[in-house]
Design a protein around this motif. Sequence first.
Motif, PDB file in Angstrom:
ATOM      1  N   TRP A 185      -0.352 -13.960  -3.685  1.00 59.09           N
ATOM      2  CA  TRP A 185       0.198 -14.152  -2.349  1.00 59.09           C
ATOM      3  C   TRP A 185      -0.457 -13.142  -1.399  1.00 59.09           C
ATOM      4  O   TRP A 185      -0.798 -12.030  -1.804  1.00 59.09           O
ATOM      5  N   PRO A 186      -0.663 -13.529  -0.148  1.00 59.34           N
ATOM      6  CA  PRO A 186      -1.281 -12.617   0.815  1.00 59.34           C
ATOM      7  C   PRO A 186      -0.316 -11.499   1.186  1.00 59.34           C
ATOM      8  O   PRO A 186       0.905 -11.657   1.138  1.00 59.34           O
ATOM      9  N   LEU A 187      -0.861 -10.353   1.560  1.00 61.60           N
ATOM     10  CA  LEU A 187      -0.055  -9.211   1.995  1.00 61.60           C
ATOM     11  C   LEU A 187      -0.266  -8.965   3.477  1.00 61.60           C
ATOM     12  O   LEU A 187      -1.390  -8.945   3.959  1.00 61.60           O
ATOM     13  N   GLU A 188       0.851  -8.805   4.189  1.00 62.31           N
ATOM     14  CA  GLU A 188       0.754  -8.379   5.577  1.00 62.31           C
ATOM     15  C   GLU A 188       0.324  -6.916   5.618  1.00 62.31           C
ATOM     16  O   GLU A 188       0.766  -6.103   4.801  1.00 62.31           O
ATOM     17  N   ARG A 189      -0.517  -6.574   6.580  1.00 64.00           N
ATOM     18  CA  ARG A 189      -0.995  -5.192   6.674  1.00 64.00           C
ATOM     19  C   ARG A 189       0.050  -4.313   7.360  1.00 64.00           C
ATOM     20  O   ARG A 189      -0.132  -3.854   8.487  1.00 64.00           O
TER      21      ARG A 189
ATOM     22  N   SER B 265       0.991   0.838  -1.531  1.00 67.56           N
ATOM     23  CA  SER B 265       1.828   0.929  -2.730  1.00 67.56           C
ATOM     24  C   SER B 265       3.227   0.376  -2.502  1.00 67.56           C
ATOM     25  O   SER B 265       3.898  -0.052  -3.452  1.00 67.56           O
ATOM     26  N   HIS B 266       3.689   0.374  -1.246  1.00 72.67           N
ATOM     27  CA  HIS B 266       5.022  -0.162  -0.955  1.00 72.67           C
ATOM     28  C   HIS B 266       5.123  -1.655  -1.250  1.00 72.67           C
ATOM     29  O   HIS B 266       6.227  -2.185  -1.397  1.00 72.67           O
ATOM     30  N   HIS B 267       3.979  -2.331  -1.332  1.00 71.65           N
ATOM     31  CA  HIS B 267       4.002  -3.758  -1.630  1.00 71.65           C
ATOM     32  C   HIS B 267       4.262  -4.027  -3.109  1.00 71.65           C
ATOM     33  O   HIS B 267       4.454  -5.182  -3.501  1.00 71.65           O
TER      34      HIS B 267
ATOM     35  N   ASP C 144      -7.097   2.967  -1.960  1.00 70.18           N
ATOM     36  CA  ASP C 144      -6.671   1.974  -0.970  1.00 70.18           C
ATOM     37  C   ASP C 144      -7.898   1.479  -0.197  1.00 70.18           C
ATOM     38  O   ASP C 144      -8.829   2.245   0.048  1.00 70.18           O
ATOM     39  N   PRO C 145      -7.901   0.209   0.204  1.00 66.40           N
ATOM     40  CA  PRO C 145      -9.038  -0.289   0.999  1.00 66.40           C
ATOM     41  C   PRO C 145      -9.083   0.386   2.355  1.00 66.40           C
ATOM     42  O   PRO C 145      -8.056   0.814   2.903  1.00 66.40           O
ATOM     43  N   ALA C 146     -10.272   0.485   2.911  1.00 64.35           N
ATOM     44  CA  ALA C 146     -10.446   1.120   4.221  1.00 64.35           C
ATOM     45  C   ALA C 146      -9.656   0.375   5.274  1.00 64.35           C
ATOM     46  O   ALA C 146      -9.606  -0.856   5.291  1.00 64.35           O
ATOM     47  N   GLY C 147      -8.991   1.140   6.134  1.00 66.83           N
ATOM     48  CA  GLY C 147      -8.290   0.519   7.260  1.00 66.83           C
ATOM     49  C   GLY C 147      -6.881   0.080   6.965  1.00 66.83           C
ATOM     50  O   GLY C 147      -6.193  -0.431   7.856  1.00 66.83           O
ATOM     51  N   TRP C 148      -6.409   0.279   5.714  1.00 64.02           N
ATOM     52  CA  TRP C 148      -5.021  -0.127   5.432  1.00 64.02           C
ATOM     53  C   TRP C 148      -4.087   0.844   6.131  1.00 64.02           C
ATOM     54  O   TRP C 148      -4.256   2.065   6.035  1.00 64.02           O
ATOM     55  N   PRO C 149      -3.039   0.347   6.849  1.00 65.89           N
ATOM     56  CA  PRO C 149      -2.139   1.262   7.576  1.00 65.89           C
ATOM     57  C   PRO C 149      -1.330   2.125   6.634  1.00 65.89           C
ATOM     58  O   PRO C 149      -1.003   1.721   5.538  1.00 65.89           O
ATOM     59  N   SER C 150      -0.969   3.289   7.097  1.00 68.05           N
ATOM     60  CA  SER C 150      -0.135   4.196   6.292  1.00 68.05           C
ATOM     61  C   SER C 150       1.305   4.076   6.774  1.00 68.05           C
ATOM     62  O   SER C 150       1.591   3.438   7.767  1.00 68.05           O
TER      63      SER C 150
END
Length: 332
Positions: A101-105, A110-112, A326-332
């Motif tokens: 399933w896709p993940l919203e950014r 890790s919270h996902h 984590d991939p580049a640009g993933w929000p914290s």
Amino acid sequence: MAERPSGSLAMRHFRSEVVPVPPRPADAVLLRNIFVSVAPGARAVMQGAAYRRQLVPGEVIPSSVIAEVMAAPPGGPEPGSIVGGAGGWQEYSVVPTSEIWPLERVGELSHHLGLLGRNGLTAYFGIREVAQLRAGETVVVSGAAGGVGHIAGQLARAAGARVVGITSSAEKNEILRRQLGYTAAVDRRSSSFADDLRAACPAGVDVYFDNVGGPVREVVLPLLARHGRIVCCGVTAHYDADRPPVGMTDIAMQLIVKSLRMQGFLVADYLPRWGTAQRELHALQKSGELTVLEDIRDGLDSAPGALIEMLAGGNIGQLAVRLAPDPAGWPS
């Protein structure tokens, strides 16, 4: 799984293998796993006490994963996109497209696995839907410092309930009271456990969010108030034993004389509403109403020991293993 466990889980029940990445069927995706979860369900499938078939020696331990798509069929997710999936304890997994399933950014990646993943969703629907909680009620949560329990208790508190946690140590109880806002917390390993729980629930228990089953449930049941509800989320006390603990013989009578409701559920029951729940969980976390506890280990070889430790009551919060940055640009 190297061999089927008999009794408590041990390192001999696992083995590590290096094998080529298998061919990708036309209807599957190839994933590079970033996080793999460590959850009681991994022990349950080894025993056969789960909603999927029993694991066979030589098979990969299944788990939820957060991963990068490496290859996909036409019309599938774009390579490089980040998804959640039903994978396993592997660096790479080949998974049917129907099981990702896709993940919203939003939020930390890790919270996902935890707050925005199956643990958070299980806590959300268990409290909001199954428990039918009302403000002012007393809620008892077992396994209250675990991946599901620590979120369930906070959701109950945010809904105006008086929340009592059951854990396996004084250290965990202190975290529940000081960091998560639990009204009280008791140690199930204490010789005075039954008396401590009774004292923490002077007006009885309206909702019992049960993550463990076994002897703990036997202590809670007599404390349930009339029209109380038991939310059956997990039975971790059963997973790591040769045979399930002996239960109460008069449970039906307890349900009848107090007009109790006892209900199990799967988070998949609420799949069409996952998006709404995830947005609300994220909003509660951002506002400070909900604190996320995580225990992130590094490297695939740490997974077996982490599961053994979890079953012995050694973890706090969401337990996971990190395999890649984590991939580049993933929000914290």
